[in-house]
Design a protein around this motif. Structure first.
Motif, short mmCIF file in Angstrom:
data_model
loop_
_atom_site.label_atom_id
_atom_site.label_comp_id
_atom_site.label_asym_id
_atom_site.label_seq_id
_atom_site.Cartn_x
_atom_site.Cartn_y
_atom_site.Cartn_z
N ARG A 228 0.89 -1.15 -0.04
CA ARG A 228 0.24 0.09 -0.15
C ARG A 228 0.94 1.26 0.02
NH1 ARG A 228 -5.11 1.91 1.25
NH2 ARG A 228 -5.18 3.83 2.86
N ASP A 229 2.07 1.09 0.76
CA ASP A 229 3.01 2.42 0.97
C ASP A 229 3.60 2.71 -0.47
OD1 ASP A 229 3.71 4.67 2.58
OD2 ASP A 229 5.91 3.44 2.26
N SER A 230 3.94 1.43 -0.78
CA SER A 230 4.99 1.79 -2.43
C SER A 230 3.94 1.97 -3.31
CB SER A 230 5.72 0.31 -2.60
OG SER A 230 4.95 -0.82 -2.87
N LEU A 231 2.76 1.58 -3.37
CA LEU A 231 1.83 1.91 -4.64
C LEU A 231 1.45 3.71 -4.17
CD1 LEU A 231 -0.56 -1.07 -4.08
CD2 LEU A 231 0.42 -0.37 -6.18
N ARG A 232 1.07 3.99 -3.12
CA ARG A 232 0.85 5.31 -2.94
C ARG A 232 1.98 6.16 -3.45
NH1 ARG A 232 3.73 8.81 0.52
NH2 ARG A 232 4.79 7.56 2.00
N LEU A 233 3.27 6.04 -3.03
CA LEU A 233 4.36 6.63 -3.46
C LEU A 233 4.61 6.83 -4.86
CD1 LEU A 233 6.89 7.98 -2.70
CD2 LEU A 233 8.20 5.83 -2.18
N GLU A 234 4.64 5.61 -5.79
CA GLU A 234 4.53 5.79 -7.01
C GLU A 234 3.48 6.73 -7.54
OE1 GLU A 234 6.28 1.37 -8.63
OE2 GLU A 234 4.18 1.73 -8.84
N ARG A 291 6.68 20.41 -2.37
CA ARG A 291 6.93 19.06 -2.22
C ARG A 291 7.18 18.71 -3.85
NH1 ARG A 291 3.18 14.83 -3.12
NH2 ARG A 291 1.53 16.05 -3.35
N VAL A 292 8.04 17.73 -4.06
CA VAL A 292 8.64 17.49 -5.42
C VAL A 292 8.56 16.04 -5.58
CG1 VAL A 292 9.55 19.77 -6.06
CG2 VAL A 292 10.91 17.82 -5.06
N GLY A 293 8.48 15.51 -6.81
CA GLY A 293 9.14 13.99 -6.80
C GLY A 293 10.45 13.86 -7.28
N LEU A 294 11.20 12.72 -6.74
CA LEU A 294 12.44 12.68 -6.95
C LEU A 294 13.01 11.40 -7.47
CD1 LEU A 294 13.23 14.16 -3.44
CD2 LEU A 294 13.90 15.46 -5.61
N LEU A 295 13.83 11.31 -8.44
CA LEU A 295 14.21 10.08 -9.20
C LEU A 295 15.90 9.86 -8.82
CD1 LEU A 295 12.47 9.96 -12.60
CD2 LEU A 295 12.06 8.72 -10.55
N THR A 321 10.86 13.12 2.29
CA THR A 321 9.90 12.81 3.33
C THR A 321 9.34 11.18 3.15
OG1 THR A 321 8.10 13.88 1.97
CG2 THR A 321 9.30 15.11 3.62
N SER A 322 9.40 10.69 1.99
CA SER A 322 8.99 9.43 1.69
C SER A 322 9.84 8.71 0.45
CB SER A 322 7.45 9.39 1.14
OG SER A 322 6.44 9.51 2.07
N GLY A 323 10.44 7.43 0.68
CA GLY A 323 11.24 7.14 -0.36
C GLY A 323 11.22 5.76 -0.25
N GLY A 324 11.68 4.99 -1.40
CA GLY A 324 11.80 3.65 -1.56
C GLY A 324 11.90 2.97 -2.96
N PHE A 325 11.55 1.62 -3.20
CA PHE A 325 11.87 1.26 -4.65
C PHE A 325 10.64 1.27 -5.16
CE2 PHE A 325 12.36 -2.40 -7.45
CZ PHE A 325 13.49 -1.85 -8.26
N GLY A 326 10.28 1.53 -6.29
CA GLY A 326 9.26 1.54 -7.14
C GLY A 326 9.09 0.14 -7.78
N PRO A 327 8.52 -0.82 -7.55
CA PRO A 327 8.42 -1.82 -8.24
C PRO A 327 8.01 -1.92 -9.62
CG PRO A 327 7.56 -2.35 -5.96
CD PRO A 327 7.67 -0.91 -6.34
N THR A 328 6.67 -0.90 -10.04
CA THR A 328 6.55 -0.57 -11.21
C THR A 328 7.66 -0.03 -12.11
OG1 THR A 328 4.06 -0.21 -10.34
CG2 THR A 328 4.54 0.33 -12.74
N LEU A 329 8.10 0.80 -11.54
CA LEU A 329 9.24 1.61 -12.49
C LEU A 329 10.52 0.69 -12.56
CD1 LEU A 329 7.37 3.73 -11.68
CD2 LEU A 329 9.35 5.30 -11.77
N GLY A 330 10.96 -0.32 -11.64
CA GLY A 330 11.94 -0.97 -11.38
C GLY A 330 13.06 -0.04 -10.97
N ALA A 331 12.86 1.01 -10.25
CA ALA A 331 13.92 1.67 -9.69
C ALA A 331 13.32 2.52 -8.52
CB ALA A 331 14.16 2.64 -10.88
N PRO A 332 14.40 3.12 -7.53
CA PRO A 332 13.80 3.92 -6.59
C PRO A 332 13.09 5.08 -6.91
CG PRO A 332 16.61 4.06 -6.79
CD PRO A 332 15.76 3.08 -7.83
N VAL A 333 12.44 5.43 -6.14
CA VAL A 333 11.53 6.95 -6.39
C VAL A 333 11.37 7.48 -4.89
CG1 VAL A 333 10.45 6.26 -8.45
CG2 VAL A 333 9.33 5.75 -6.04
N ALA A 334 11.15 8.78 -4.77
CA ALA A 334 10.93 9.29 -3.47
C ALA A 334 10.22 10.66 -4.01
CB ALA A 334 12.38 9.73 -2.96
N MET A 335 9.85 11.30 -2.61
CA MET A 335 9.28 12.68 -2.77
C MET A 335 9.82 13.32 -1.40
SD MET A 335 5.11 12.42 -1.60
CE MET A 335 4.70 11.20 -2.53
#
Length: 375
Positions: A228-234, A291-295, A321-335
């Motif tokens: 749920r957390d990784s989905l909402r982060l993506e 607040r921004v998205g970060l790759l 403020t939130s970060g982790g691995f984005g399974p859909t992207l196959g790469a880390p994502v953050a905001m």
């Protein structure tokens, strides 16, 4: 003995091998045997079933019997257009404080003769007290002890329509009563994953039957808090207490889209909510941070609290403020938040990670294409 509360689906989680953790005062499933990665990808490709019964569900009933009076009362606590919300429709909202900070974010729906409000689990006691204090003279505040099930994913409609085909007629942010084989529910077409889906409020003693019917369909699997957390982060969605809090104003959080014209300067009902002076000024003039998205480059996820820099040898200009691995992207994502001069998509920054300065690029959110059914 654990002091955590249990949702109506607790036994189902345990029987299916969930790893249970304390969360917002409840014993909740963080993942099932398949693991977070597979649960995440299943939701993106099929349909995931989430137990969100820990959330707060509240009815706001006008003592006058006029829904307009309840709407006007709620507008005194949130900077959203409640009076303009149609019967059977739902909106995203924010409780704000006198300095423009966000006490909590919420969903509110017009149910014809009352408002239906859903708030975050960790804040629900404070939110209910806030509603009582602010609306008690005009409205009756009725907390509900019900189950709440979220069905999310591109096949959510297919699965739920097997129980009642009427759900196909609902569009994003519609709310209606739906009967599933004799179980009466309140269903909204919304969710917290970036996918199409539904949230279903159901009597606690009927929640397990409804969940089991859905899980009997091959496209539906149980999904825990981890995915749920990784989905909402993506999906670029905020988590209260992390991406938004009492020291964060809506414009800073890139949430001014949720403030309708009627409540802005020059609108029919401008202001009149806590922190209006700060919030309306920031809408007009902008904020000093955003607040921004970060790759991040590479494969290493960057977690909450990681500091951000405009140059490797310069001062910090923000933090994740939130970060982790984005399974859909196959790469880390953050905001996270950065000084406004560094908030444009494409801006190259650096993050301090384990003593090294690693490159990260400001990106547009969401990171995935949302699947909401708008027509």
């Amino acid at each position: 003995m654990s002091d955590e509360l249990r949702t109506p689906l607790h036994g189902m989680h345990v029987s299916r091998g969930a790893r249970m953790v304390p969360f917002a005062g409840y014993d909740m499933p963080v993942q099932y045997p398949a693991g977070i990665m597979k649960e995440h990808l299943h939701t993106r490709s099929a349909a995931g079933l989430f137990d969100v019964s820990h959330m707060g569900q509240v009815l706001v009933r006008p003592k006058s019997g006029r829904i307009e009076d309840a709407a006007a009362a709620l507008e005194s606590l949130i900077p959203m257009d409640v009076l303009g919300l149609g019967d059977g429709r739902q909106r995203y909202g924010l409780f704000t404080n006198d300095t423009g900070g966000i006490l909590d974010d919420l969903m509110f729906a017009n149910r014809g003769d009352h408002l239906f409000v859903v708030v975050n689990a960790a804040c629900k006691a404070d939110d209910i007290a806030h509603l009582e204090a602010g609306l008690g003279a005009a409205c009756t505040i009725e907390p509900l002890e019900r189950g709440l099930i979220a069905l999310q994913g591109p096949q959510a409609e297919t699965a739920l329509a097997r129980l009642n085909a009427d759900v196909r007629l609902m569009r994003f942010m519609d709310v209606r009563e739906v009967d599933f084989k004799g179980i009466r529910t309140i269903v909204s077409r919304s969710g917290y994953s970036g996918e199409d889906g539904y949230e279903i409020s159901v009597d606690a003693d009927q929640a397990q039957d409804l969940a089991q019917w859905l899980l009997d369909y091959p496209e539906v699997d149980l999904i825990g808090l981890g995915a749920r957390d990784s989905l909402r982060l993506e999906a670029g969605l905020c988590l209260h207490g992390h991406d938004i809090d009492t020291n964060t104003a809506p414009v800073e959080a890139a949430l001014e889209w949720a403030i309708q014209p009627a409540r802005r300067s020059g609108g029919a009902r401008a202001g009149g909510f806590p922190g209006a002076e700060v919030i309306l000024r920031q809408i007009a003039e902008g904020a000093t941070r955003r607040r921004v998205g970060l790759l991040p480059e590479g494969r290493a996820p960057m977690r909450e609290g990681t500091e951000l820099f405009a140059a490797e040898d310069g001062p910090a200009i923000g933090a994740i403020t939130s970060g982790g691995f984005g399974p859909t992207l196959g790469a880390p994502v953050a905001m996270g938040y950065v000084a406004i001069d560094h908030a444009a998509p494409g801006t190259r920054l650096f993050a301090s990670l384990r003593g090294k300065m690693l490159p990260v690029t400001v990106a547009k959110m969401p990171f995935i294409r949302p699947g909401y059914k708008r027509t």
